[in-house]
Motif scaffolding. Structure first.
Motif, mmCIF file in Angstrom:
data_model
loop_
_atom_site.group_PDB
_atom_site.id
_atom_site.type_symbol
_atom_site.label_atom_id
_atom_site.label_comp_id
_atom_site.label_asym_id
_atom_site.label_seq_id
_atom_site.Cartn_x
_atom_site.Cartn_y
_atom_site.Cartn_z
ATOM 1 N N ARG A 15 33.073 48.408 54.055
ATOM 2 C CA ARG A 15 32.398 48.364 52.756
ATOM 3 C C ARG A 15 33.340 48.618 51.587
ATOM 4 O O ARG A 15 32.905 48.714 50.444
ATOM 5 N N THR A 16 34.625 48.743 51.868
ATOM 6 C CA THR A 16 35.573 48.915 50.765
ATOM 7 C C THR A 16 35.775 47.587 50.048
ATOM 8 O O THR A 16 35.428 46.529 50.563
ATOM 9 N N CYS A 17 36.347 47.666 48.866
ATOM 10 C CA CYS A 17 36.434 46.480 48.012
ATOM 11 C C CYS A 17 37.844 46.367 47.450
ATOM 12 O O CYS A 17 38.378 47.336 46.905
ATOM 13 N N THR A 18 38.452 45.192 47.579
ATOM 14 C CA THR A 18 39.788 44.965 47.039
ATOM 15 C C THR A 18 39.697 44.217 45.715
ATOM 16 O O THR A 18 38.630 43.756 45.308
ATOM 17 N N MET A 19 40.836 44.086 45.029
ATOM 18 C CA MET A 19 40.834 43.506 43.684
ATOM 19 C C MET A 19 41.081 42.005 43.642
ATOM 20 O O MET A 19 40.866 41.379 42.613
ATOM 21 N N ASP A 20 41.545 41.395 44.725
ATOM 22 C CA ASP A 20 41.910 39.984 44.702
ATOM 23 C C ASP A 20 40.679 39.079 44.643
ATOM 24 O O ASP A 20 39.708 39.294 45.358
ATOM 25 N N LEU A 21 40.730 38.071 43.768
ATOM 26 C CA LEU A 21 39.638 37.103 43.691
ATOM 27 C C LEU A 21 39.480 36.406 45.032
ATOM 28 O O LEU A 21 40.465 36.075 45.693
ATOM 29 N N LYS A 22 38.207 36.142 45.414
ATOM 30 C CA LYS A 22 37.942 35.665 46.767
ATOM 31 C C LYS A 22 37.605 34.183 46.871
ATOM 32 O O LYS A 22 38.045 33.521 47.800
ATOM 33 N N ALA A 23 36.774 33.646 45.958
ATOM 34 C CA ALA A 23 36.327 32.260 46.149
ATOM 35 C C ALA A 23 35.914 31.627 44.834
ATOM 36 O O ALA A 23 35.260 32.268 44.000
ATOM 37 N N SER A 24 36.294 30.352 44.656
ATOM 38 C CA SER A 24 35.881 29.627 43.453
ATOM 39 C C SER A 24 34.357 29.483 43.445
ATOM 40 O O SER A 24 33.732 29.370 44.490
ATOM 41 N N GLY A 25 33.788 29.511 42.252
ATOM 42 C CA GLY A 25 32.345 29.434 42.099
ATOM 43 C C GLY A 25 31.686 30.790 41.988
ATOM 44 O O GLY A 25 30.546 30.894 41.518
ATOM 45 N N ASN A 26 32.379 31.849 42.396
ATOM 46 C CA ASN A 26 31.818 33.189 42.251
ATOM 47 C C ASN A 26 31.790 33.596 40.782
ATOM 48 O O ASN A 26 32.608 33.136 39.989
ATOM 49 N N LYS A 27 30.842 34.455 40.428
ATOM 50 C CA LYS A 27 30.679 34.903 39.044
ATOM 51 C C LYS A 27 31.524 36.148 38.785
ATOM 52 O O LYS A 27 31.775 36.949 39.685
ATOM 53 N N LEU A 28 31.937 36.303 37.526
ATOM 54 C CA LEU A 28 32.679 37.474 37.089
ATOM 55 C C LEU A 28 31.835 38.275 36.109
ATOM 56 O O LEU A 28 31.344 37.728 35.115
ATOM 57 N N TYR A 29 31.649 39.554 36.399
ATOM 58 C CA TYR A 29 30.896 40.456 35.540
ATOM 59 C C TYR A 29 31.826 41.522 34.985
ATOM 60 O O TYR A 29 32.716 42.012 35.688
ATOM 61 N N LEU A 30 31.596 41.871 33.720
ATOM 62 C CA LEU A 30 32.274 43.027 33.146
ATOM 63 C C LEU A 30 31.244 44.140 33.061
ATOM 64 O O LEU A 30 30.170 43.965 32.464
ATOM 65 N N VAL A 31 31.561 45.267 33.679
ATOM 66 C CA VAL A 31 30.660 46.419 33.701
ATOM 67 C C VAL A 31 31.248 47.485 32.780
ATOM 68 O O VAL A 31 32.426 47.836 32.900
ATOM 69 N N GLY A 32 30.433 48.018 31.874
ATOM 70 C CA GLY A 32 30.897 48.993 30.898
ATOM 71 C C GLY A 32 31.070 48.353 29.533
ATOM 72 O O GLY A 32 31.123 47.129 29.414
ATOM 73 N N GLU A 33 31.156 49.188 28.512
ATOM 74 C CA GLU A 33 31.209 48.696 27.131
ATOM 75 C C GLU A 33 32.633 48.710 26.579
ATOM 76 O O GLU A 33 33.364 49.685 26.736
ATOM 77 N N THR A 34 33.003 47.614 25.909
ATOM 78 C CA THR A 34 34.307 47.506 25.257
ATOM 79 C C THR A 34 34.164 47.926 23.801
ATOM 80 O O THR A 34 33.234 47.503 23.113
ATOM 81 N N ARG A 35 35.094 48.759 23.339
ATOM 82 C CA ARG A 35 35.094 49.199 21.945
ATOM 83 C C ARG A 35 36.451 48.893 21.308
ATOM 84 O O ARG A 35 37.408 48.584 22.010
ATOM 85 N N LYS A 36 36.509 49.000 20.003
ATOM 86 C CA LYS A 36 37.744 48.717 19.263
ATOM 87 C C LYS A 36 38.714 49.883 19.467
ATOM 88 O O LYS A 36 38.912 50.718 18.581
#
Length: 198
Positions: A15-36
């Protein structure tokens, strides 16, 4: 930002998760708020910017981490990477390099502090705390959104087979860089012309 590393027992390594992109067509989500929050960053120093604050405490950090942990433990997340030094832009590049896949991203979708005036520079390079870039299969996207319902998040793009990192803002292409160019820059193999343009 203070970085604290920790070791812990992982009940199920599958159930661990690595950082490398896995497959084309998958969606990318940004979690958390970006501030200046470019103050103190490399980008800030390089361009001698003014009027940017340093990343402040993220009160929602523990809640965001718990929600993301539930998503990962539930098998919803294919890849995940924190947005730290260099912000979203560097996280995207690192995930693309590791997975040998490209990505297309729309900055207008980034969850951000609306009171600061949205600008591509800080949406890309801000180092706001408690943010994660997440890859999810399309059929798992709704389940992921349900798990993340109480924390800032948004689908900002997708993984693509094309070997390029393309960033748009309101559909206008800001840049499209070949993955090989990112790899060369990371290894320090820029040409003399590229060095002069930095």
């Amino acid at each position: 930002s203070l970085l604290i590393s920790a070791l812990g027992i992982v009940p199920d390594v599958r159930r661990t998760c690595t950082m490398d992109l896995k497959a084309s067509g998958n969606k990318l989500y940004l979690v958390g708020e970006t501030r200046k929050e470019l103050g103190g960053s490399y980008y800030y120093r390089l361009h001698q910017l003014v009027g940017h604050s340093v990343p402040r405490q993220a009160k929602a950090g523990p809640e965001i981490a718990r929600a993301l942990h539930r998503a990962i433990a539930g098998g919803l997340v294919r890849a995940c990477h924190d947005c730290s030094e260099g912000g979203l832009a560097v996280a995207l590049a690192e995930m693309a390099l590791a997975g040998k896949l490209g990505a297309e991203v729309e900055l207008s979708a980034v969850p951000a502090d609306g009171g600061a005036g949205r600008a591509a520079e800080w949406l890309l390079f801000a180092e706001s705390n408690a943010r994660y870039l997440v890859e999810v299969e399309p059929e798992q996207a709704q389940a992921l959104e349900e798990v993340l319902a109480h924390v800032p998040h948004a689908c900002i793009g997708q993984v693509v087979r094309e070997q390029a990192l393309t960033v748009r803002d309101d559909q206008d292409v800001l840049f499209s860089l070949p993955i090989q160019a990112l790899r060369d820059a990371w290894r320090g193999h820029l040409t003399a012309d590229e060095e002069g343009g930095r």
